[in-house]
Design a protein around this motif. Structure first.
Motif, PDB file in Angstrom:
ATOM      1  N   ILE A   1       0.814  -1.215   0.000  1.00 49.42           N
ATOM      2  CA  ILE A   1       0.000   0.000   0.000  1.00 49.42           C
ATOM      3  C   ILE A   1       0.848   1.265   0.000  1.00 49.42           C
ATOM      4  CG2 ILE A   1      -0.314   0.428   2.490  1.00 49.42           C
ATOM      5  CD1 ILE A   1      -3.378   0.629   1.755  1.00 49.42           C
TER       6      ILE A   1
ATOM      7  N   HIS B   1      -4.978  -3.855   3.152  1.00 47.53           N
ATOM      8  CA  HIS B   1      -3.575  -4.046   2.858  1.00 47.53           C
ATOM      9  C   HIS B   1      -3.220  -5.484   3.197  1.00 47.53           C
ATOM     10  CE1 HIS B   1       0.773  -3.499   4.219  1.00 47.53           C
ATOM     11  NE2 HIS B   1       0.763  -3.654   2.933  1.00 47.53           N
TER      12      HIS B   1
ATOM     13  N   GLU C   1      -0.187  -8.043   3.813  1.00 40.84           N
ATOM     14  CA  GLU C   1       1.258  -8.075   4.010  1.00 40.84           C
ATOM     15  C   GLU C   1       1.894  -9.204   3.220  1.00 40.84           C
ATOM     16  OE1 GLU C   1       3.521  -6.773   7.423  1.00 40.84           O
ATOM     17  OE2 GLU C   1       1.666  -7.080   8.543  1.00 40.84           O
ATOM     18  N   PHE C   2       3.180  -9.030   2.928  1.00 40.97           N
ATOM     19  CA  PHE C   2       3.902 -10.004   2.105  1.00 40.97           C
ATOM     20  C   PHE C   2       3.781 -11.414   2.674  1.00 40.97           C
ATOM     21  CE2 PHE C   2       6.763  -9.107   5.452  1.00 40.97           C
ATOM     22  CZ  PHE C   2       7.430 -10.306   5.646  1.00 40.97           C
ATOM     23  N   ASN C   3       3.679 -11.524   4.000  1.00 45.13           N
ATOM     24  CA  ASN C   3       3.648 -12.856   4.616  1.00 45.13           C
ATOM     25  C   ASN C   3       2.212 -13.323   4.893  1.00 45.13           C
ATOM     26  OD1 ASN C   3       3.245 -10.941   6.576  1.00 45.13           O
ATOM     27  ND2 ASN C   3       4.188 -12.153   8.199  1.00 45.13           N
ATOM     28  N   GLU C   4       1.244 -12.554   4.418  1.00 40.21           N
ATOM     29  CA  GLU C   4      -0.146 -12.966   4.574  1.00 40.21           C
ATOM     30  C   GLU C   4      -0.630 -13.661   3.308  1.00 40.21           C
ATOM     31  OE1 GLU C   4      -2.924 -10.273   7.402  1.00 40.21           O
ATOM     32  OE2 GLU C   4      -2.228  -9.312   5.574  1.00 40.21           O
ATOM     33  N   ASP C   5      -1.579 -14.527   3.465  1.00 38.80           N
ATOM     34  CA  ASP C   5      -2.193 -15.212   2.336  1.00 38.80           C
ATOM     35  C   ASP C   5      -3.404 -14.389   1.912  1.00 38.80           C
ATOM     36  OD1 ASP C   5      -4.014 -16.829   0.899  1.00 38.80           O
ATOM     37  OD2 ASP C   5      -2.962 -18.614   1.606  1.00 38.80           O
TER      38      ASP C   5
ATOM     39  N   VAL D   1      -7.280 -13.716   3.645  1.00 45.09           N
ATOM     40  CA  VAL D   1      -7.808 -12.380   3.953  1.00 45.09           C
ATOM     41  C   VAL D   1      -9.133 -12.166   3.222  1.00 45.09           C
ATOM     42  CG1 VAL D   1      -7.381  -9.903   3.768  1.00 45.09           C
ATOM     43  CG2 VAL D   1      -5.504 -11.433   4.362  1.00 45.09           C
TER      44      VAL D   1
ATOM     45  N   PRO E   1      16.076  -9.673   1.309  1.00 46.69           N
ATOM     46  CA  PRO E   1      14.882  -9.749   2.173  1.00 46.69           C
ATOM     47  C   PRO E   1      14.882  -8.719   3.295  1.00 46.69           C
ATOM     48  CG  PRO E   1      16.285 -11.707   2.410  1.00 46.69           C
ATOM     49  CD  PRO E   1      16.810 -10.947   1.242  1.00 46.69           C
TER      50      PRO E   1
ATOM     51  N   SER F   1      11.183 -11.697   5.845  1.00 47.99           N
ATOM     52  CA  SER F   1      10.685 -12.647   4.853  1.00 47.99           C
ATOM     53  C   SER F   1      11.367 -14.002   5.014  1.00 47.99           C
ATOM     54  CB  SER F   1      10.866 -12.110   3.438  1.00 47.99           C
ATOM     55  OG  SER F   1      12.218 -11.963   3.157  1.00 47.99           O
TER      56      SER F   1
ATOM     57  N   SER G   1       9.480 -15.629   7.651  1.00 43.33           N
ATOM     58  CA  SER G   1       8.218 -16.061   7.068  1.00 43.33           C
ATOM     59  C   SER G   1       8.393 -17.361   6.283  1.00 43.33           C
ATOM     60  CB  SER G   1       7.689 -14.955   6.160  1.00 43.33           C
ATOM     61  OG  SER G   1       6.623 -15.417   5.396  1.00 43.33           O
TER      62      SER G   1
END
Lengths: 343, 343
Positions: free
Chosen positions: A71, A98, A100-104, A108, A226, B18, B21
């Motif tokens: 975002i 939003h 996050e990169f580590n969210e699926d 969500v 990373p 990451s 993660s």
């Protein structure tokens, strides 16, 4: 027929939208003549002011969700604002989330579907590799807008996608730099394990080099790390400093985002070198800053306004039964500015 | 005790988030030794991975809304991300809503309160002049974060506010420029009828001039126009071009946002002049770009991270009955970089 918006009224009256807003809201700070002209125009064109209280009654809680990876990226900020305007025109409300990169993102989305009466979902940015089985659970139409990858094994009739061809656009920029006389072109690329837009743009770079008979030099391919925010100015800055410190010869840098190109330019200037006299620098996306940076940035301009508008339009066409799912590829545009020069 | 987060694990293990993660999600692209070290650390510190599916069970739909005026402003983008992190730590979900300039944020908030089980609201940015009567309808605690004005006549026990003192910070920058030897200082200000942060920063400018015995020159006070997006690069560019074309003498520009300062610098460079040799340029906010622009920008850095974190913390303290409403003023910091010079 498209409904008329406050922006149309502003354009017709040759005033700013905030002036139209002041007229509608009986704000004291407006010239009475201007106000009369605006109110007459509003009546003539049948514009219905679109404030949230009135919206509330009409929408009955109908809602479209936009799920955004990244975002803080100015490229997406523009898209969000455009989508919000378009969704409001349809009398739906929009909820932004939003991811996050580590969210699926599908988890969500499933959560949102439960919480709210969602009509549809637009996934904005990131990449996508979920099973068809899981995606079926969404049970509402979804659109991938500027998303890198197609869902794993999912039949293309079951989702829509709208984006540029990232490989082709990566090729376009690399080919341009080569035609400008550059052969040693460094690239600021995504993380090595990236399987998304970053990988596709890098593929385009490799292909263009190959087509011109240039052997790619792996030491000139610099990957994000990373521990530094992806596609950030800092990332572009750090990678370019390392490149300069390494002593490797190169004459141009292709950064996979404009924000990284900004970081690259700054690192070059701090090293006492000049852009484009010593090094050409090119970006990707076409954000507003490209035209205000010193130097102005050569970039691939993604037609984000068209993509955002078309994403919303397609979703509503699908909801209305006027269209099935579609896959649209938009052409980028090479914008040549001050940051690149002939070698 | 604060709960441990993925960032803490990353810091302890000296790897990127990451990488943590990837370890948690059994991603193949990770060194097995690194993975073992991370998983051991996770066990040692009792970190609970915070993915959305698990969140869902714990939150029972508890939700905090953040209403943002100006979602495309990079200054707010940072704040949003920080607030989201902090709200997630508390096992609440966050809903972001963009409020348009012509929308009534309290109407939007009332709508959200109806739709969702909101625990509290954070209003981010913009200004605020609603009646106590209307605000009472919200019935849940709300926080004004970096908002310009106090609610009209509302008792300060009934809401919280967290921001810098915009007048004081406007004074701070103007005073700095005067001490650098500048007397003819142009200011790129908000619209003439603005009654918000723009007005307060302009008041600080006027006061500093007065304290140094300099009579303000009204022709050097340039106001944003309704037809151009507020606080945008374009706005700074257009106002500066007009200033340069007017032939008025000046040696410094104080732009009321960093984005406008960027537009000002570009206009100066295009006119064949240099920053800071011909004109000093200063901004306000302290966004990331200040350190990557050429030249780097002198600015007032707002402690947005602290303000965002404190806003969420205060809201949860109020919800838990550990605190009443509070009003906190944060100090800005003058960051002197390349864009200003002694006269």
């Amino acid at each position: 027929m498209e409904e008329i918006t406050i922006k149309d009224i502003a354009r017709i009256c040759k005033v700013g939208v905030s002036t139209v807003s002041r007229a509608i809201n009986n704000h004291p700070d407006i010239n009475p003549e201007t106000k009369k002209m605006i109110m007459d125009t509003i009546q003539k064109y049948g514009y219905i002011p679109n404030n949230s209280a009135r919206n509330l009654k009409r929408t009955d809680g109908k809602c479209v969700a936009v799920l955004v990876k990244g975002i803080t990226n100015p490229f997406f900020a523009d898209a969000i604002q455009i989508m919000e305007d378009e969704i409001k025109k349809k009398k739906y409300s929009m909820v932004i989330r939003h991811v996050e990169f580590n969210e699926d993102e599908v988890d969500v989305a499933l959560e949102l579907v439960k919480e709210k009466r969602l009509a549809g979902i637009i996934f904005l940015g990131g990449y996508f590799s979920h099973s068809e089985e899981k995606l079926h659970k969404l049970r509402i139409p979804f659109i991938l807008s500027t998303v890198g990858c197609a869902p794993d094994g999912m039949h293309h009739d079951n989702y829509s996608s709208l984006s540029v061809d990232d490989e082709k656009e990566g090729y376009r920029m690399t080919d341009f730099l080569i035609r400008q006389g550059h052969e040693k072109i460094a690239i600021l690329a995504a993380q090595p394990n990236d399987a998304s837009i970053g990988r596709m743009r890098l593929n385009g770079y490799r292909k263009a080099l190959k087509d011109h008979g240039i052997k790619p030099d792996e030491e000139l391919i610099r990957h994000m790390r990373p521990e530094i925010k992806s596609y950030s100015m800092e990332s572009g800055y750090v990678l370019t400093r390392e490149l300069l410190d390494s002593g490797k010869e190169f004459t141009a840098i292709f950064a996979l985002s404009d924000t990284m190109a900004v970081g690259a330019c700054r690192a070059i200037v701090e090293a006492g070198k000049r852009v484009p006299e010593d090094y050409s620098v090119a970006g990707f996306d076409g954000i507003e800053l490209c035209s205000y940076y010193n130097p102005t940035l050569t970039t691939i301009r993604q037609p984000i306004q068209h993509i955002a508008e078309a994403s919303v339009k397609l979703l509503f066409d699908i909801l209305a039964g006027r269209s099935g799912h579609q896959h649209k590829v938009f052409a980028g545009e090479l914008l040549e500015q001050e940051s690149t020069a002939k070698r």
